[in-house]
Design a protein around this motif. Structure first.
Motif, PDB file in Angstrom:
ATOM      1  N   PRO A 113       0.826  -1.209  -0.222  1.00 28.26           N
ATOM      2  CA  PRO A 113       0.150   0.106   0.014  1.00 28.26           C
ATOM      3  C   PRO A 113       0.758   1.381   0.132  1.00 28.26           C
ATOM      4  CG  PRO A 113      -0.033  -1.054   2.035  1.00 28.26           C
ATOM      5  CD  PRO A 113       0.575  -1.983   1.151  1.00 28.26           C
ATOM      6  N   ILE A 114       2.138   1.337   0.412  1.00 25.66           N
ATOM      7  CA  ILE A 114       2.604   2.290   0.509  1.00 25.66           C
ATOM      8  C   ILE A 114       4.213   2.332  -0.738  1.00 25.66           C
ATOM      9  CG2 ILE A 114       4.073   4.018   2.100  1.00 25.66           C
ATOM     10  CD1 ILE A 114       1.263   3.310   2.732  1.00 25.66           C
ATOM     11  N   THR A 115       3.886   3.272  -1.300  1.00 25.47           N
ATOM     12  CA  THR A 115       5.000   3.441  -2.623  1.00 25.47           C
ATOM     13  C   THR A 115       5.560   4.891  -2.295  1.00 25.47           C
ATOM     14  OG1 THR A 115       3.465   4.656  -3.741  1.00 25.47           O
ATOM     15  CG2 THR A 115       3.412   2.238  -4.016  1.00 25.47           C
ATOM     16  N   ASP A 116       5.326   5.833  -1.367  1.00 24.43           N
ATOM     17  CA  ASP A 116       6.125   7.025  -1.569  1.00 24.43           C
ATOM     18  C   ASP A 116       5.428   7.879  -0.402  1.00 24.43           C
ATOM     19  OD1 ASP A 116       3.560   8.121  -2.640  1.00 24.43           O
ATOM     20  OD2 ASP A 116       4.440   8.458  -4.476  1.00 24.43           O
ATOM     21  N   ARG A 117       5.844   9.137   0.041  1.00 26.30           N
ATOM     22  CA  ARG A 117       5.325   9.895   1.150  1.00 26.30           C
ATOM     23  C   ARG A 117       3.925  10.141   1.000  1.00 26.30           C
ATOM     24  NH1 ARG A 117       5.981  11.401   6.159  1.00 26.30           N
ATOM     25  NH2 ARG A 117       8.181  11.217   5.988  1.00 26.30           N
ATOM     26  N   THR A 122      -1.766   9.644   2.776  1.00 24.90           N
ATOM     27  CA  THR A 122      -3.021   9.126   2.469  1.00 24.90           C
ATOM     28  C   THR A 122      -3.494   8.047   3.259  1.00 24.90           C
ATOM     29  OG1 THR A 122      -2.992   9.998   0.259  1.00 24.90           O
ATOM     30  CG2 THR A 122      -4.825   8.368   0.734  1.00 24.90           C
ATOM     31  N   TYR A 123      -2.532   7.060   3.411  1.00 21.03           N
ATOM     32  CA  TYR A 123      -3.119   5.696   4.321  1.00 21.03           C
ATOM     33  C   TYR A 123      -3.097   6.179   5.642  1.00 21.03           C
ATOM     34  CZ  TYR A 123      -2.453   0.748   5.562  1.00 21.03           C
ATOM     35  OH  TYR A 123      -2.836  -0.543   6.021  1.00 21.03           O
ATOM     36  N   LYS A 124      -2.141   7.006   6.215  1.00 23.84           N
ATOM     37  CA  LYS A 124      -2.108   7.416   7.549  1.00 23.84           C
ATOM     38  C   LYS A 124      -3.557   7.912   7.759  1.00 23.84           C
ATOM     39  CE  LYS A 124       0.959  10.206   8.758  1.00 23.84           C
ATOM     40  NZ  LYS A 124       2.182  10.991   9.064  1.00 23.84           N
ATOM     41  N   ASP A 125      -3.856   9.021   7.073  1.00 22.09           N
ATOM     42  CA  ASP A 125      -4.842   9.616   7.716  1.00 22.09           C
ATOM     43  C   ASP A 125      -6.348   9.068   7.360  1.00 22.09           C
ATOM     44  OD1 ASP A 125      -6.338  12.313   7.484  1.00 22.09           O
ATOM     45  OD2 ASP A 125      -7.339  11.928   5.564  1.00 22.09           O
ATOM     46  N   THR A 181      17.247   5.582   1.296  1.00 15.22           N
ATOM     47  CA  THR A 181      16.517   6.694   0.458  1.00 15.22           C
ATOM     48  C   THR A 181      15.531   7.393   1.002  1.00 15.22           C
ATOM     49  OG1 THR A 181      15.145   5.100  -0.622  1.00 15.22           O
ATOM     50  CG2 THR A 181      17.282   5.360  -1.843  1.00 15.22           C
ATOM     51  N   GLN A 182      14.719   6.940   1.954  1.00 18.51           N
ATOM     52  CA  GLN A 182      13.776   7.587   2.556  1.00 18.51           C
ATOM     53  C   GLN A 182      13.686   7.435   4.102  1.00 18.51           C
ATOM     54  OE1 GLN A 182       9.979   7.457  -0.067  1.00 18.51           O
ATOM     55  NE2 GLN A 182      10.719   5.749  -0.091  1.00 18.51           N
ATOM     56  N   PRO A 183      14.923   7.760   4.804  1.00 21.82           N
ATOM     57  CA  PRO A 183      15.137   7.316   6.322  1.00 21.82           C
ATOM     58  C   PRO A 183      14.058   8.076   7.000  1.00 21.82           C
ATOM     59  CG  PRO A 183      16.676   8.940   5.325  1.00 21.82           C
ATOM     60  CD  PRO A 183      16.021   8.441   4.503  1.00 21.82           C
ATOM     61  N   ILE A 189       6.718   6.059   9.548  1.00 23.99           N
ATOM     62  CA  ILE A 189       6.034   4.676   9.662  1.00 23.99           C
ATOM     63  C   ILE A 189       6.127   4.139  11.109  1.00 23.99           C
ATOM     64  CG2 ILE A 189       5.549   2.500   8.605  1.00 23.99           C
ATOM     65  CD1 ILE A 189       6.366   3.845   5.947  1.00 23.99           C
ATOM     66  N   ILE A 190       7.397   3.850  11.309  1.00 20.35           N
ATOM     67  CA  ILE A 190       7.601   3.259  12.737  1.00 20.35           C
ATOM     68  C   ILE A 190       6.792   4.038  13.984  1.00 20.35           C
ATOM     69  CG2 ILE A 190       9.378   2.601  14.493  1.00 20.35           C
ATOM     70  CD1 ILE A 190      11.168   1.857  12.019  1.00 20.35           C
ATOM     71  N   GLU A 191       7.274   5.088  13.822  1.00 22.84           N
ATOM     72  CA  GLU A 191       6.712   6.113  15.089  1.00 22.84           C
ATOM     73  C   GLU A 191       5.126   6.187  14.942  1.00 22.84           C
ATOM     74  OE1 GLU A 191       8.718   9.685  14.751  1.00 22.84           O
ATOM     75  OE2 GLU A 191      10.709   8.949  15.029  1.00 22.84           O
TER      76      GLU A 191
END
Length: 363
Positions: A113-117, A122-125, A181-183, A189-191
């Motif tokens: 589901p997650i491909t970029d920021r 969107t997923y988080k919201d 590349t996206q630390p 995501i973890i937090e």
């Protein structure tokens, strides 16, 4: 002789490497069969409703608090396509996967589901707002029943973990690349998930005592961890420290990690950050629970017997019984094999093993 303990006390004492009246032998993943194995056992035993837990009189295991750990509302489950042999579907997390209809395989992951920021925001919201009343709707009934039974209570369950969930959201390759590349996305995501879990766990702790906080990771193979110990410390251990602080604040006795593969690098690092139990110690990956026990005398150990011996039977089976007897003597062990029992195991072999094991344990 030690004072007779309740099943809950016996389970917790054993994982804390404390003296118990006898070893617990609960029914958990280390004794649970694949559905196809259970179907075979019922046919071979002639017991149509065979339940291994009751058949062998096994001890109760931890009961998992029924809370919504992931997306809420769920992503709509959708069948994308299917034929006589395969089903491609989207699960409740939004992962697209291909499975055999007969269930005799691990899923093939197709997309995540997650491909970029932007997709993460969107997923988080949509799916990761706390909405605690809804996520905890079943908690009151569970708390009342668990308290009445004096059940050992667990929070955290498959498929939720710090690395494990990150990988499932991004996909394995993208996850590993994203540490470079996206630390910032990795950390977010973890937090986000850990904040959600801690909010849920605090609500559970208000209702009843928690005995076990579990973290599912599955982050190793035969070659070892999928990420370096430097990355484990940098990205994962801040989250573990927060979970460990919750355990300390609420007197949660056990904080465990589940990872397949060889875990000799992970164990000492995670123990330094609050983990005091580990599972399932896959033998074919190179784990040796007797050596692990000697190296880490305070670590609670789940499983670690070679499930392949059950298919072979004979001397191989009795070798695992000898290892079990040694682990019972060393203590701090929850008996079990190193994963679910596969369909190539005949009922005769499993029954022979379990009858001998329960006799050794004093059930």
């Amino acid at each position: 002789m030690p004072t007779e303990l309740t099943p809950r006390q016996r389970l917790v004492h054993s994982l804390q490497c404390r003296v118990a009246d006898r070893p617990p032998v609960p029914y958990w993943m280390g004794f649970a069969p694949w559905p196809q194995a259970l179907e075979r056992w019922r046919e071979e035993s002639g017991i149509g409703d065979l339940n291994p837990a009751t058949y062998f009189g096994l001890d109760p295991y931890f009961e998992v608090a029924p809370i919504e750990y992931g997306p809420w509302p769920h992503v709509e489950r959708t069948i994308v396509r299917e034929d006589a042999d395969w089903i491609v579907s989207i699960d409740f997390r939004g992962i697209t996967m291909r499975n055999r209809r007969d269930g005799l395989s691990m899923p093939e992951w197709i997309s995540h589901p997650i491909t970029d920021r932007a997709s993460w925001e969107t997923y988080k919201d949509r799916h990761l707002q706390h909405r605690l009343d809804e996520r905890l709707a079943k908690l009151d009934a569970f708390a009342a029943e668990a308290t009445q039974r004096d059940a050992a209570v667990q929070v955290g369950v498959f498929p939720w973990g710090v690395f494990g969930t990150l990988r499932d959201m991004l996909g394995a390759e993208e996850c590993l690349i994203s540490f470079y590349t996206q630390p910032d996305l990795v950390r977010d995501i973890i937090e986000t998930y850990v904040e959600l879990w801690l909010a849920l766990y605090e609500a559970v702790a208000e209702k009843l005592a928690i005995d076990h906080l579990h973290i599912w990771e599955d982050m190793s193979g035969k070659q070892g961890s999928l990420i370096s110990m430097k990355m484990v410390r940098e990205f994962m251990m801040p989250a573990y420290e927060r979970l460990a602080a919750f355990c300390q604040d609420h007197e949660v006795a056990v904080m465990s990690v589940d990872s397949d593969g060889i875990v000799d690098e992970l164990v000492p690092v995670m123990m330094d950050h609050g983990v005091n139990a580990f599972m399932p110690f896959e033998v074919q990956a190179g784990n040796d629970i007797v050596e692990t026990r000697k190296q880490y005398p305070t670590l609670g150990i789940f499983g670690g017997l070679d499930k392949r011996a059950l298919a072979v039977g004979g001397r191989a089976l009795y070798h695992e019984l000898e290892r079990a007897e040694e682990m019972f003597a060393l203590g701090g062990w929850i008996a079990g094999f190193d994963h679910l029992i596969p369909p190539d195991v005949p009922w005769k072999h499993f029954a022979e093993f379990m009858q001998a094991l329960t006799r050794i344990a004093g059930l």
